[in-house]
Design a protein around this motif. Structure first.
Motif, PDB file in Angstrom:
ATOM      1  N   VAL A 293       0.452  -0.742   0.488  1.00  0.00           N
ATOM      2  CA  VAL A 293      -0.383  -0.016   0.337  1.00  0.00           C
ATOM      3  C   VAL A 293       0.846   1.372  -0.043  1.00  0.00           C
ATOM      4  CG1 VAL A 293      -1.332  -1.419   1.161  1.00  0.00           C
ATOM      5  CG2 VAL A 293      -0.636  -0.373   2.236  1.00  0.00           C
ATOM      6  N   LYS A 294       0.430   2.084  -0.708  1.00  0.00           N
ATOM      7  CA  LYS A 294       0.946   3.026  -0.753  1.00  0.00           C
ATOM      8  C   LYS A 294       1.145   4.935  -0.248  1.00  0.00           C
ATOM      9  CE  LYS A 294       2.965   2.054  -5.446  1.00  0.00           C
ATOM     10  NZ  LYS A 294       2.475   2.714  -6.946  1.00  0.00           N
ATOM     11  N   SER A 295      -0.653   4.902   0.739  1.00  0.00           N
ATOM     12  CA  SER A 295      -1.150   5.331   1.334  1.00  0.00           C
ATOM     13  C   SER A 295      -2.605   4.856   2.144  1.00  0.00           C
ATOM     14  CB  SER A 295      -2.341   6.412   0.918  1.00  0.00           C
ATOM     15  OG  SER A 295      -3.032   5.807  -0.202  1.00  0.00           O
ATOM     16  N   GLU A 296      -2.831   5.517   3.372  1.00  0.00           N
ATOM     17  CA  GLU A 296      -3.487   5.377   4.634  1.00  0.00           C
ATOM     18  C   GLU A 296      -4.415   4.851   3.941  1.00  0.00           C
ATOM     19  OE1 GLU A 296      -3.543   6.543   9.350  1.00  0.00           O
ATOM     20  OE2 GLU A 296      -3.115   8.034   8.201  1.00  0.00           O
ATOM     21  N   GLU A 297      -5.565   5.773   3.122  1.00  0.00           N
ATOM     22  CA  GLU A 297      -6.594   5.504   1.927  1.00  0.00           C
ATOM     23  C   GLU A 297      -6.203   4.313   1.467  1.00  0.00           C
ATOM     24  OE1 GLU A 297      -5.865   9.321   3.040  1.00  0.00           O
ATOM     25  OE2 GLU A 297      -4.751   7.743   1.342  1.00  0.00           O
ATOM     26  N   GLU A 298      -5.714   3.386   0.746  1.00  0.00           N
ATOM     27  CA  GLU A 298      -5.393   2.302  -0.147  1.00  0.00           C
ATOM     28  C   GLU A 298      -5.381   1.394   1.160  1.00  0.00           C
ATOM     29  OE1 GLU A 298      -2.207   1.078  -2.476  1.00  0.00           O
ATOM     30  OE2 GLU A 298      -2.314   2.890  -3.287  1.00  0.00           O
TER      31      GLU A 298
ATOM     32  N   ILE B  54      -8.656  -2.572   3.882  1.00  0.00           N
ATOM     33  CA  ILE B  54      -8.983  -3.736   5.160  1.00  0.00           C
ATOM     34  C   ILE B  54     -10.726  -3.755   4.562  1.00  0.00           C
ATOM     35  CG2 ILE B  54      -9.893  -3.111   7.192  1.00  0.00           C
ATOM     36  CD1 ILE B  54      -6.840  -1.612   7.137  1.00  0.00           C
ATOM     37  N   GLU B  55     -11.311  -2.727   4.595  1.00  0.00           N
ATOM     38  CA  GLU B  55     -12.600  -2.962   4.155  1.00  0.00           C
ATOM     39  C   GLU B  55     -13.438  -3.593   3.490  1.00  0.00           C
ATOM     40  OE1 GLU B  55     -15.321  -1.188   5.793  1.00  0.00           O
ATOM     41  OE2 GLU B  55     -13.742  -0.698   6.955  1.00  0.00           O
TER      42      GLU B  55
ATOM     43  N   THR C 202       2.961  -2.009   3.729  1.00  0.00           N
ATOM     44  CA  THR C 202       3.005  -3.023   3.878  1.00  0.00           C
ATOM     45  C   THR C 202       1.150  -2.872   4.705  1.00  0.00           C
ATOM     46  OG1 THR C 202       5.305  -3.846   3.083  1.00  0.00           O
ATOM     47  CG2 THR C 202       3.356  -5.811   4.402  1.00  0.00           C
ATOM     48  N   ALA C 203       0.727  -4.021   3.968  1.00  0.00           N
ATOM     49  CA  ALA C 203      -1.060  -3.478   5.074  1.00  0.00           C
ATOM     50  C   ALA C 203      -1.220  -5.750   4.999  1.00  0.00           C
ATOM     51  CB  ALA C 203      -1.903  -2.626   4.598  1.00  0.00           C
ATOM     52  N   VAL C 204      -1.304  -5.387   6.100  1.00  0.00           N
ATOM     53  CA  VAL C 204      -1.850  -6.620   6.584  1.00  0.00           C
ATOM     54  C   VAL C 204      -3.417  -6.931   7.353  1.00  0.00           C
ATOM     55  CG1 VAL C 204      -0.617  -7.405   8.167  1.00  0.00           C
ATOM     56  CG2 VAL C 204      -1.362  -9.865   7.401  1.00  0.00           C
ATOM     57  N   VAL C 205      -4.357  -8.167   6.409  1.00  0.00           N
ATOM     58  CA  VAL C 205      -5.707  -8.307   8.001  1.00  0.00           C
ATOM     59  C   VAL C 205      -5.553  -9.745   7.823  1.00  0.00           C
ATOM     60  CG1 VAL C 205      -8.371  -8.301   6.803  1.00  0.00           C
ATOM     61  CG2 VAL C 205      -6.718  -6.002   6.563  1.00  0.00           C
ATOM     62  N   VAL C 206      -5.938 -10.112   9.278  1.00  0.00           N
ATOM     63  CA  VAL C 206      -6.218 -12.168   9.401  1.00  0.00           C
ATOM     64  C   VAL C 206      -7.411 -11.540   9.684  1.00  0.00           C
ATOM     65  CG1 VAL C 206      -5.319 -13.443  11.530  1.00  0.00           C
ATOM     66  CG2 VAL C 206      -3.414 -11.581  10.313  1.00  0.00           C
ATOM     67  N   THR C 207      -7.478 -12.523   8.829  1.00  0.00           N
ATOM     68  CA  THR C 207      -8.965 -12.921   9.929  1.00  0.00           C
ATOM     69  C   THR C 207      -9.360 -13.919  10.743  1.00  0.00           C
ATOM     70  OG1 THR C 207      -9.687 -12.362   7.591  1.00  0.00           O
ATOM     71  CG2 THR C 207     -11.345 -13.277   8.190  1.00  0.00           C
ATOM     72  N   ARG C 208     -10.124 -14.084  11.229  1.00  0.00           N
ATOM     73  CA  ARG C 208     -10.401 -15.316  12.306  1.00  0.00           C
ATOM     74  C   ARG C 208     -11.979 -15.754  11.924  1.00  0.00           C
ATOM     75  NH1 ARG C 208     -10.309 -15.886  18.381  1.00  0.00           N
ATOM     76  NH2 ARG C 208     -10.038 -17.743  19.138  1.00  0.00           N
TER      77      ARG C 208
END
Length: 218
Positions: free
Chosen positions: A30-35, A40-41, A94-100
């Motif tokens: 990701v290049k920005s907080e918006e991205e 995440i959404e 870098t962004a990461v989402v962990v789904t449980r």
């Protein structure tokens, strides 16, 4: 400006199972907080039926935007451990989402920390990570007598030759790390007895992937 930094070139996915709970990690550059927020959404919509979609990201040259979310898990058991993995791997942008998907058995705070951390590590293991170097695209013009010496110098110092143009003279374009610039220019001048002409084309970041070089504008 950073001399070099690690980032994700292509995101990946990893999954672990702990006491029947599934932890699915999705990693993305990701290049920005918006991205990052959009990513995440996107994951929350994709895994709408999951109990938790925890997240973490690091963005910016000085990691100005560093955020994490437990998304309903006990405080400091998900988002922060995930963020610690990204920081521990020295990653940027870098962004990461962990789904449980809850399996019916409580893991306890220690178990959650370990599970979310391990899931991120799995996601990163299945991602393509590169190191970008701050450099200069240096054009070097020489006669045919000097080309062999320049090619030798470049090979010896592992300086990539990005382009080569052969006319009455030879023009090579080298990808030179900023911190090696003075040394390389001096070596070329001495190696060609001052006959080579050098010109800085532009400043950029570059990275190697599968034997090829990727260029990034600054």
């Amino acid at each position: 400006m950073l001399e070099r930094y690690k980032t994700v070139y292509e995101g990946g996915q990893g999954e672990i199972v702990e006491k029947k709970s599934r932890f699915i990690a999705n990693v993305r550059p990701v290049k920005s907080e918006e991205e990052a927020q959009a990513f995440i959404e996107e994951m929350k919509k994709k895994y709408w039926d999951a109990r938790h979609n925890c997240s973490a990201y690091v963005i910016g040259e000085h990691r100005e935007y560093t955020r994490c979310s437990d998304d309903g898990e006990p405080s400091q058991t998900a988002g922060r451990p995930m963020l610690d993995v990204l920081l521990g791997e020295d990653l940027y942008d870098t962004a990461v989402v962990v789904t449980r998907y809850f399996g019916g058995t409580l893991l306890g705070t220690g178990g959650l920390v370990r599970a979310y951390s391990k899931a991120v590590q799995e996601g990163l293991a299945n991602s393509c990570i590169i190191e970008r170097k701050h450099g200069i695209l240096l054009a070097v013009e020489t006669d045919y007598n000097g080309i062999g010496r320049i090619q030798y110098l470049a090979g010896e110092r592992r300086i990539p030759i990005q382009e080569a143009e052969y006319t009455e003279k030879v023009c090579l374009k080298l990808l030179v790390p900023v911190n090696s610039m003075d040394e390389i220019q001096k070596a070329i001048t001495e190696g060609t007895s001052g006959k080579a002409k050098m010109r800085k084309v532009k400043e950029l970041y570059f990275a190697e992937k599968d034997g090829e070089y990727l260029l990034y504008e600054i």
